[in-house]
Design a protein around this motif. Structure first.
Motif, short mmCIF file in Angstrom:
data_model
loop_
_atom_site.label_atom_id
_atom_site.label_comp_id
_atom_site.label_asym_id
_atom_site.label_seq_id
_atom_site.Cartn_x
_atom_site.Cartn_y
_atom_site.Cartn_z
N GLY A 20 0.53 -1.14 -0.01
CA GLY A 20 0.08 0.06 -0.09
C GLY A 20 0.67 1.17 -0.05
O GLY A 20 0.22 2.51 0.13
N MET A 21 2.04 1.36 0.02
CA MET A 21 2.78 2.43 -0.07
C MET A 21 3.03 2.99 -1.56
O MET A 21 2.98 2.05 -2.61
N GLN A 22 3.25 4.17 -1.72
CA GLN A 22 3.37 4.97 -3.02
C GLN A 22 4.88 5.20 -3.05
O GLN A 22 5.21 5.83 -2.19
N ILE A 23 5.74 4.85 -4.04
CA ILE A 23 7.12 5.13 -4.25
C ILE A 23 7.03 6.54 -4.76
O ILE A 23 6.53 6.84 -5.87
N LEU A 24 7.93 7.30 -4.15
CA LEU A 24 7.86 8.83 -4.62
C LEU A 24 9.21 8.99 -5.12
O LEU A 24 9.44 9.90 -6.16
N ASP A 25 10.42 8.35 -4.98
CA ASP A 25 11.59 8.32 -5.25
C ASP A 25 12.49 7.32 -5.11
O ASP A 25 12.10 6.80 -4.04
N ARG A 26 13.49 6.94 -5.76
CA ARG A 26 14.43 5.92 -5.50
C ARG A 26 15.78 6.52 -5.98
O ARG A 26 16.02 7.24 -6.71
N ASN A 27 16.73 6.07 -4.82
CA ASN A 27 18.05 6.68 -5.22
C ASN A 27 18.57 7.89 -5.22
O ASN A 27 19.18 8.32 -5.92
N TRP A 28 17.77 8.61 -4.24
CA TRP A 28 17.91 10.03 -4.16
C TRP A 28 19.11 10.42 -3.66
O TRP A 28 19.46 9.73 -2.57
N ARG A 29 19.90 11.30 -4.24
CA ARG A 29 21.20 11.48 -3.85
C ARG A 29 21.51 13.08 -3.46
O ARG A 29 20.90 14.24 -4.32
N CYS A 30 22.23 13.44 -2.50
CA CYS A 30 22.74 14.92 -2.51
C CYS A 30 24.01 14.67 -1.77
O CYS A 30 24.52 13.52 -1.57
N ARG A 31 24.74 15.79 -1.48
CA ARG A 31 25.94 15.79 -0.93
C ARG A 31 26.24 14.89 0.10
O ARG A 31 27.17 14.06 0.70
N ALA A 32 25.20 14.91 0.99
CA ALA A 32 25.04 14.27 2.30
C ALA A 32 24.92 12.72 2.40
O ALA A 32 25.21 12.20 3.32
N GLY A 33 24.36 12.11 1.15
CA GLY A 33 24.17 11.02 0.88
C GLY A 33 23.11 10.44 0.25
O GLY A 33 22.72 11.17 -0.69
N GLU A 34 22.48 9.21 0.49
CA GLU A 34 21.57 8.82 -0.52
C GLU A 34 20.41 8.06 0.36
O GLU A 34 20.71 7.69 1.26
N ILE A 35 19.20 8.11 -0.16
CA ILE A 35 18.02 7.45 0.24
C ILE A 35 17.56 6.36 -0.84
O ILE A 35 17.36 6.60 -1.76
N ASP A 36 17.38 5.36 -0.33
CA ASP A 36 17.28 4.19 -1.35
C ASP A 36 15.98 4.18 -2.00
O ASP A 36 15.56 4.24 -3.06
N VAL A 37 15.08 4.53 -0.89
CA VAL A 37 13.51 4.63 -1.42
C VAL A 37 12.81 5.62 -0.60
O VAL A 37 12.82 5.70 0.70
N VAL A 38 12.05 6.54 -1.20
CA VAL A 38 11.47 7.54 -0.61
C VAL A 38 9.79 7.27 -0.86
O VAL A 38 9.63 7.09 -2.15
#
Length: 117
Positions: free
Chosen positions: A23-41
């Motif tokens: 039931g989750m909606q995937i908003l973003d994957r492998n989002w990166r910035c200087r501070a690091g990465e989020i695998d799934v948002v």
């Protein structure tokens, strides 16, 4: 592609499929910035969920879940704030989840822990 990288990509795809199926909606994957990465948002109702995905082919170095350190979880909370910065969408809460996948005899076992920090 290295076997480890392929295993990680496969794990992230399985995790995204699992989250969608629950039931989750995937908003973003492998989002990166200087501070690091989020695998799934993802969105879970009115909650923003940042998900760390860990995939292991065995337990030689501990379980996949044990591989997620407290420092990594703290960094994910900061990354969630950066992901939100400048977006118009609002959420009632922010949660950090871990999806740990372990492969045994060619099959993956998924452990999803919600709100780990």
């Amino acid at each position: 592609m290295a076997a480890k990288d392929e295993l990680g990509r496969r794990g992230e795809q399985l995790a995204a499929d699992y989250l969608r199926a629950h039931g989750m909606q995937i908003l973003d994957r492998n989002w990166r910035c200087r501070a690091g990465e989020i695998d799934v948002v993802a969105r879970d109702g009115r909650a923003l969920v940042v998900v760390e995905v860990k995939t292991r082919s065995g337990r030689t170095h501990g379980t996949a879940f044990e591989a997620v350190t407290g420092a990594k979880l703290a960094r994910l909370r900061g990354l969630a704030a950066q992901w939100l910065d400048g977006r118009c969408e609002r959420f009632d809460s922010v949660r950090v989840d871990v999806v740990a996948l372990e492969r045994f005899a060619g099959e993956f076992v998924i452990r999803h822990e919600q709100g780990v920090c």
